[in-house]
Scaffold this active site. Sequence first.
Site, PDB file in Angstrom:
ATOM      1  N   GLU A   1     -11.327 -15.963 -25.069  1.00 21.43           N
ATOM      2  CA  GLU A   1     -10.317 -15.951 -23.999  1.00 21.43           C
ATOM      3  C   GLU A   1      -9.281 -17.042 -24.268  1.00 21.43           C
ATOM      4  OE1 GLU A   1      -7.952 -15.660 -20.984  1.00 21.43           O
ATOM      5  OE2 GLU A   1      -9.590 -14.200 -21.113  1.00 21.43           O
TER       6      GLU A   1
ATOM      7  N   TYR B   1     -10.985 -11.031 -24.504  1.00 19.81           N
ATOM      8  CA  TYR B   1     -10.312 -11.267 -23.214  1.00 19.81           C
ATOM      9  C   TYR B   1     -11.382 -11.401 -22.124  1.00 19.81           C
ATOM     10  CZ  TYR B   1      -6.606  -9.146 -26.072  1.00 19.81           C
ATOM     11  OH  TYR B   1      -5.750  -8.830 -27.102  1.00 19.81           O
TER      12      TYR B   1
ATOM     13  N   CYS C   1       0.856  -1.197   0.000  1.00 14.79           N
ATOM     14  CA  CYS C   1       0.000   0.000   0.000  1.00 14.79           C
ATOM     15  C   CYS C   1       0.885   1.238   0.000  1.00 14.79           C
ATOM     16  CB  CYS C   1      -0.929   0.007   1.220  1.00 14.79           C
ATOM     17  SG  CYS C   1      -2.035  -1.399   1.322  1.00 14.79           S
TER      18      CYS C   1
ATOM     19  N   CYS D   1      -6.481  -1.914 -17.294  1.00 10.42           N
ATOM     20  CA  CYS D   1      -5.840  -1.748 -15.987  1.00 10.42           C
ATOM     21  C   CYS D   1      -4.486  -1.077 -16.143  1.00 10.42           C
ATOM     22  CB  CYS D   1      -5.687  -3.100 -15.296  1.00 10.42           C
ATOM     23  SG  CYS D   1      -4.714  -4.304 -16.219  1.00 10.42           S
TER      24      CYS D   1
END
Length: 470
Positions: free
Chosen positions: A352, A331, A86, A428
């Site tokens: 996929e 995907y 973190c 992402c």
Amino acid sequence: MARRNNKRQIFENIEVIDAGAKGKTVAKAPDGRVIFLPNAVPGDVVDVQTFKKRKAYFEGKAIKFHKLSEKRTDAKCEHFGVCGGCKWQDMDYRFQLEYKQKEVTNNLVRLGHLELPEVTPILGSTEQYFYRNKMEFSFSDSRWLTIEEVQSDEDLGDRNALGFHIPGMWDKILDINKCWLQADPSNAIRNEVKAFAVSNGLEFFNTRHQTGFLRTLMIRTATTGDLMVLIQFFKEDKEKRELLLNHLADTFPEISSLQYVINGKANDTIYDQDVICHKGNDHIFEEMEGLRFKINAKSFYQTNSAQAYELYKITRNFAELNGDELVYDLYTGTGTIAQFIAKQAKHVIGVEAVPDAIKAAKENAQLNRIENVDFFVGDMKTVFNTQFITEHGHPDVIITDPPRDGMHKDVVNQILNIAPKKIVYVSCNSATQARDLALMKADYQITKTQAVDMFPQTHHVENVVLLEKR
């Protein structure tokens, strides 16, 4: 001012001016070169000691703080600064969101040279702690020691650890007392496993020598209340294995899936291993808008369940389906997005590369009684070709959610050849997203973009972009 110290430069009274990639912050040396820091917050004024020098930048560490930034907050975790999981826990969440939004916008504009519409503000996470539904911990018989412990003449006692790898050190494990990423009973289970193993003489793993008994612990939770625990053993010892697993089952009756793996190979990945169910089911269920998703030990599922729901809603809203469209979901993973949008589409085709993921997608579709989806397995750059389009139909909308590396250029070219009316690109990694979008900008314009924070206290961020045919 700069001075030398054992061939490493020290820069004094340097202001940290920005947050950069991989969770590091940015300052500037007196000569104008960038300095990347792992332990400061924008607005801090610090002395910096460099440990790496490159033509265009330094890497260093803040060694003295003259002024603390107003963007700071107190880190909650006792392991902060050592664990590395973190990296932004000492930055107020408002500013975490600000820098994540800035990173996404900069990548799209500067790397992709893309024209953006008015950017919708990033969607923050309601929960900033205890939001992960999956955690993996490693056992070690030689835990990471602090400098004070190394220099101490006292007996260090128990050297066993159950926790996380120290960043950049493959054989060093930090023993974790309390982790703020996964809700209880995660901490209670991990601490009980360690205490019971120590008191009963169960050997912790030694990565360097490839010896020991206990290797890894995985805990998965779900919004349904289901709870999965999986222990990976380096070798079989039926008596010791059953001793630990039965103790876990008795101590935590809420565990609905208790499983194990015997893995004697050099690495601890379980994807090529047999997973054996000790008690309960070999799966748990996650739920979203009445859809149930069966998750086994090897399944991929977004690790922040609440934000995954928000991400999928944004994806569905961007697609603006009216019920007549053929949608390709590239995907597709275990088919969560494909099934989530199925009610609004005429038909959905998911593709996929991972066979187990497609198997799970088909099982979940059957479980949810969704009949207008089909799933296919294969390497995207080869299976997603002209013949495939001919057999399964020309898509009106393509949704693509590739891994961090983005899409292969052959996949991008095939999408351009197909020329669907709309493309919804979920990413992402906005840097590789920008690269891919740059290849499409002659044919498509960005009409919507929305960042979503799936991982508070870290630098990671998801981004959704809607492309429409020019």
